[in-house]
Design a protein around this motif. Sequence first.
Motif, short mmCIF file in Angstrom:
data_model
loop_
_atom_site.label_atom_id
_atom_site.label_comp_id
_atom_site.label_asym_id
_atom_site.label_seq_id
_atom_site.Cartn_x
_atom_site.Cartn_y
_atom_site.Cartn_z
N LEU A 145 -13.82 -6.02 -4.40
CA LEU A 145 -12.70 -5.25 -3.88
C LEU A 145 -13.23 -4.08 -3.05
N LEU A 146 -12.66 -3.87 -1.86
CA LEU A 146 -13.12 -2.76 -1.02
C LEU A 146 -12.83 -1.42 -1.69
N LEU A 147 -13.69 -0.44 -1.37
CA LEU A 147 -13.57 0.87 -2.02
C LEU A 147 -12.25 1.56 -1.71
N ARG A 148 -11.59 1.15 -0.64
CA ARG A 148 -10.35 1.88 -0.31
C ARG A 148 -9.17 1.43 -1.15
N TRP A 149 -9.40 0.46 -2.01
CA TRP A 149 -8.32 0.02 -2.92
C TRP A 149 -8.71 0.25 -4.36
N THR A 150 -7.69 0.47 -5.15
CA THR A 150 -7.91 0.41 -6.59
C THR A 150 -6.83 -0.50 -7.17
N LEU B 209 -3.35 -0.39 -5.16
CA LEU B 209 -3.06 0.97 -4.70
C LEU B 209 -4.13 1.45 -3.72
N PRO B 210 -3.70 2.23 -2.72
CA PRO B 210 -4.71 2.81 -1.82
C PRO B 210 -5.46 3.91 -2.53
N LEU B 211 -6.66 4.15 -2.09
CA LEU B 211 -7.46 5.16 -2.76
C LEU B 211 -8.30 5.92 -1.74
N VAL B 212 -8.14 7.21 -1.74
CA VAL B 212 -9.08 8.06 -1.01
C VAL B 212 -9.51 9.12 -2.00
N ASP B 213 -10.78 9.35 -2.10
CA ASP B 213 -11.22 10.26 -3.14
C ASP B 213 -12.25 11.24 -2.61
#
Lengths: 625, 91
Positions: B53-58, B85-89
């Motif tokens: 799974l790409l890092l931009r998703w959780t 869910l989208p994810l920016v951290d």
Amino acid sequence: MEREIPGGYNGRILRVDLSRERIDQVDLDASLCRRLLGGAGFIAYFLLKELPQGTDPFGPENKLVFASGPLTGIPLGGCARHTVGAKSPLTGGIAKSEAGESWGPQLKRAGFDALIVEGRAHRPVYLWIHDGDAEIRDASSLWGKETRETQEKIREEVGEARASLAMIGPGGENLVRYACIMHGCFDAAGRGGLGAVMGSKNLKAVAVRGDRMPPLKDPQAVKRMAAWLKDHMDLVKAFSDYGTGSPMPRFEQVGNLPVRNFRDGGFPQVERITPQTIKGTIRVGMKGCFACPVQCKKEVEFREPYHVDRIYGGPEYETLAALGSACGIDDLKAISKGSERCNAYSIDTISTGMSIAFAMECFENGLLTLEDTGGLELRFGNAEAMLEMIERIARREGLGALLAEGTVRAAQRIGKGTEAYAMHVKGQELPMHEPRLSKALGLGYMVNPHGADHMDSMIDLFFSAFTAQPTVAVPDLIPLGMEPAPLDDIGPRKVALFKAFQAKRIVADSLVLCHFLPYSFSQVAEITSAVTGWETTPMEQIRVSERILTLCRLFNLREGITDEADRLPERFFYPTQDGPLAHRSLSPDEMERAKRYYYRLLGWDDRGVPTPERLEELGISELEG
Amino acid sequence: MGVRIQMPLSLRERIGMEEMVEVEGDTVGRCLEDLTRKWPELKGELLDPNGRLLLRWTIYLNGRPPSSSEELEQYVSEGDIITLLPLVDGG
């Protein structure tokens, strides 16, 4: 040239000279508003204009600027922030850092857009700013107190339980070069050593309270944006549920998690220190900033083996990694205790963790001895040693006095090649994302005027897609013509994408808007229009970011910080010892080329010096030299 | 009823999908594979060439995020809901 004060501003600045015990209220030059917005923009302008070359960061002539922006304090999620700046005792260049809580909104409601403090008080003092007025009060009895007690006593003394406090603990008083300014007990203007500047001025705290928000041009449009946010809370659900850091297991898997001073790759015990584990074990609540529905701040509390006080919040991602994996530590309670102590002493968790990690690597390589450490086995993974070093750094005791200087100065003092273990750019310790994995992030660390900084950098992997080919695509920059760029690359397209991304972040730091909210660049411009009444666009705001970055560049050049300082530590040109980055490193030549191209996009020459034409174009020629 | 994937608004708006998409599979990973079989344009948006799974998703499974990096190996059963869910951290 704008003459009238736009919506969202008070049009007043509070100036305090602590040496002369003088307080002045002056008009804000209305022409600065649209050209610099506020926050980071105002800070760059005032520091460049008013500080003489060679100002001693700890001298009375340094100025500490607290600046709100037009969005600070409006009733919308993410708008509780303000920016603090000064000449940095860590880098010798310009420093700025943002904080949330409710201090900025209170300053705005007290009638001021910014507070500029200069001089040095003859004894410890605090400022009490309330409802259009300000006074200097004695803080002799508070000197030496931790932040919790400072906050309690000042609120009691001013008779206002809702007063917001910007304050320092012993770390700031003792001039730890990376001391932060705490806003409340768990929101820090963390980076650049601003708390040490506050300490050098004998300024223990600034308490603010106000009730009069300046009018907004179109309050209904702000309400509509708040309604949009309410309908799109899924975009920030991971923050609301877990706070920062929920992807830590995947960071470790792909190599984004710094391990043992960025030396190693693998940290399989990462699951012991994640926000998911925090939620299931020591978390007792979540809190947030003024008017923000996201509520991303963890609160932790426990009594064994240490007592950790929930008033200090809980560890953010940067803290979990800096006091955790970067020090090889997987003891969640020790990391949480360390986070609590850093907030109580007002020292930046990133630079604190990285200074300890530096010392651990020196110790393991025999470059620091048991005699140097006062008998501490300062090895990676030793949680008790990490906690003890936090105490010594805050109090400048033994090896702590050396590490309180930051990794660059500590390495210079120790010698013996320890410079190789100082993970910094321009003297500021690296934050907790791995540049070997994301080349634009590496470039961001290199060229940031404040030293290594993650908040204004683009982490390539967060925007990756593998559609036709591996790319980085930032959705809200596509309408600005920023096409997706190849993923594992730092060619001109990626540099241009990074520059546009950085522009949005600089604009956010100037409005002042939280980076965690999901507004697109167009929406940011819409909110700005709603508040100020300007018909603005992302195009204008990119221009503002270029003006601000150029002002910062001029400040640093004046201090002798040139393109030579825009470089990463050597370590990143080699792979990690193990883990997912065991065969991956950056190319120094490639990163240098990217840096030069970035300069060109900013209108600077090959050495990163803004050209006269560019200064004229941006309307800042008079500020050079 | 099989397993359902709750799609994020950004993908729904762009690709014109429903919020809930029914898929088949006994692990989260196999459910995502089934999703990308039905919607091939999603493949590179969600997974890297190694199937991660790409890092931009959780992803959340029944309202909870995975506690480890082995999120795609989690077993699912009928009635489960996988939320993307989208994810920016940072921070």
